[in-house]
Design an enzyme around this catalytic site. Structure first.
Site, PDB file in Angstrom:
ATOM      1  N   GLY A 163       0.916  -1.001   0.048  1.00  0.00           N
ATOM      2  CA  GLY A 163       0.003   0.037   0.179  1.00  0.00           C
ATOM      3  C   GLY A 163       0.724   1.382   0.105  1.00  0.00           C
ATOM      4  CD  GLU A 274      -2.858  13.068   3.330  1.00  0.00           C
ATOM      5  OE1 GLU A 274      -3.625  12.703   2.333  1.00  0.00           O
ATOM      6  OE2 GLU A 274      -2.422  12.212   3.924  1.00  0.00           O
TER       7      GLU A 274
END
Lengths: 476, 86
Positions: A163, A274
């Site tokens: 991931g 983000e």
């Protein structure tokens, strides 16, 4: 011919005119991030950028925006660069049907060319690190594949996780890592920490383009990203045994960092701009100690700029989010036709479906919110008829305009889980969710007056092609 | 040298560019990292934006993500515990 490493893919992008080499000297700040930010504003055929001369990094080369447009996403899947987005998602989904394709172990991975151990590890010397957004807490690595095993079942290949997680460089051999609670790596870490053990970890940076895609795909816990990579490539994914941790890692990676996530340690991390388009931070997060770093000669530092959407990450995660949702919904509801969950990793999802019975569409919508990915995303779910293309937003807006009656077609779900990074969640990690049923009511639900829809006239398709041909000729 | 974000004196110089074009500093209290060639708002304590500054208290009080779980009791300890309950 599938790409076995990042270098092969950059060559392919170059041949297609989808890579810009920047040979003039640039400063680490702010040139690199600003240029990557600008590339994200170039539209559906934006190129990747490769910086060849970065001040103070004599051998450092930086590649950004590698997946940062629909043209480059198509090329990552070896499709023509003009392939429409919906077609790319359909092809991704079609290839998923051949999952799992076992990987191929290869010897002599090129990352073994150079190695540093223990206190000789120096991330700042190997990687041309730089700041992305102005208020980030430091220099980040945000496009590496992070590999861990389930300590409770270390022999299970599918439970080994690959991931992408944000990594804040905190020293020559130290990273902070953000393992979101709903992510597979958090399960691995919890299991290790319950035992009081460190969790072995490998961080593979600069990978072939399919590895990045599968690492961004929210797969089921026991499904292997490498076996999906094989399905997407149409050939086994080349992997190698990591020399220190014995984890399975991408054979072609530029840099391999191995070590442990330290057990039961938390340390302040962030903030970091983000994918939500907001800074997040101010939390104490786990820490990685790097014990060995291996790298190719003159390694390429692949980086990803993210900020105000859309940027590269939206392309990287977009189709990769749609397809598992589609697969999971179809497993129970074969009537589901398509899923568009490309908005902020699926915080908004649009689903088209045939209706089995009255009320069916809203049952599908509720299921979207309770899929594994929906647990942390799918805050707004719009359900449309099978005749509406969820990737065609004007059509979706038409369905909302005419099929949706707020009196009955809005299903509100209070106090649902959501990823804590969602800036509207309150408290962080808790949010309301909503299903908007914009389908035509099906018997015995007979609300509204939808029995006389207008459709495109017979022969419209033939004339469409004819007119396109005429305009193309006139423009030549 | 002090950290522009938390004003700690625990600052290390972790990298000097060959030729000296820049230096990278790292605070080992709040883990802020910066390059000396960056703008004053990222490198000078007085110019650092208020909303991004950190105090010792804020660092200590920050929530854990993910929370550290309780240690699992070994199997033999479970058996012992069950015996105690009887």
């Amino acid at each position: 011919m599938p790409y076995d490493d990042l270098r092969a893919f950059l060559d392919a992008l170059d041949e297609q005119g989808q890579l810009v080499h920047i040979t003039e000297p640039v400063d680490p700040e702010a040139d690199l991030a600003v240029a990557a930010n600008a590339a994200a504003r170039m539209g559906p055929d934006a190129p990747a950028l490769c910086f060849e001369r970065v001040t103070g990094y004599p051998t450092g080369r930086v590649a950004v925006n590698v997946h940062g447009s629909w043209a480059n996403h198509a090329l990552a899947l070896e499709l023509p660069p003009t392939t429409p987005v919906r077609r790319q998602v359909e092809e991704f989904s079609r290839r998923w049907e051949s999952f799992p394709v076992p990987p191929e172990y290869r010897e002599a991975p090129p990352f073994l060319a150079h190695t540093l151990h223990g206190d000789d590890v120096d991330l700042y010397s190997v990687l041309p690190l730089f700041r992305l957004n102005a208020h980030d807490g430091g220099f980040y690595v945000d496009k590496a594949a992070v590999i861990t095993r389930d300590p409770a079942d270390p022999g299970h290949f599918g439970k080994q996780n690959v991931g992408i997680y944000r990594l804040q460089c905190k020293g020559r051999r130290r990273f902070g890592i953000q393992p979101g609670s709903i992510h597979d790596i958090a399960r691995h870490l919890r299991s290790a920490e319950e035992r009081g053990e460190d969790l072995p970890v490998a961080v593979a940076l600069g990978n072939d383009p399919v590895i990045s895609l599968v690492a961004a795909t929210p797969m089921a816990y026991d499904e292997s990203e490498y076996e999906l990579a094989g399905a997407l490539r149409g050939a086994p994914a080349p992997i190698a045994r990591a020399p220190l941790t014995d984890l399975d890692v991408p054979w072609g990676c530029e840099v391999l960092m191995e070590g442990v996530i330290k057990s039961r340690v938390r340390e302040i991390e962030g903030p970091f701009g983000e994918f939500t388009g907001h800074y997040s931070g101010g939390r104490r997060m786990p820490v990685i100690r790097i014990d060995r770093i291996s790298y190719r000669t003159d390694p390429l530092f692949e980086h990803l700029y993210l900020g105000l959407p859309w940027t590269e990450i939206d392309h990287l995660m977009g189709p990769a989010t749609c397809v598992p949702l589609l697969q999971q919904l179809r497993a129970e509801f074969p009537e589901v036709v398509a899923v568009n969950a490309m908005y902020t990793h699926g915080l908004v999802a649009i689903v088209s479906t045939r209706s089995r019975v009255g009320g069916f569409a809203r049952a599908v919508g509720l299921r979207v919110a309770t899929t594994p990915h929906g647990l942390g995303y799918c805050k707004v779910v719009i359900v449309v008829d099978e005749t509406v293309d969820p990737f065609d937003l004007p059509q979706v807006m038409w369905a909302l305009s005419t099929k949706f009656n707020p009196a009955d077609d809005l299903i509100q779900l209070p106090v649902m889980p959501i990823l804590p990074l969602d800036p509207s969640s309150d408290p962080a990690g808790i949010s309301g969710k909503v299903v908007l049923d914009a389908t035509t009511p099906t018997a015995p639900d007979r609300r509204g007056r939808h029995t006389a829809p207008v459709q495109d006239l017979p022969g419209t398709g033939v004339w469409l092609e004819k007119l396109r041909g005429m305009t193309d000729r006139a423009r030549r | 040298m002090i950290c522009p974000r938390c004003r700690s004196k625990s600052v290390e110089t972790v990298k000097v560019a060959p030729g000296g074009a820049w230096q990278v500093h790292q605070c080992t209290c709040c883990w802020y990292g910066w390059r000396n060639t960056e703008p004053a708002a990222r490198t000078v304590p007085e110019r650092f934006p208020e909303e991004f500054r950190l105090t010792r208290q804020a660092i200590t009080d920050a929530p854990e993500l993910p929370a550290v779980p309780p240690l699992a009791r070994p199997v033999h300890a479970d058996a012992q515990g069950a015996g105690d309950e009887r």
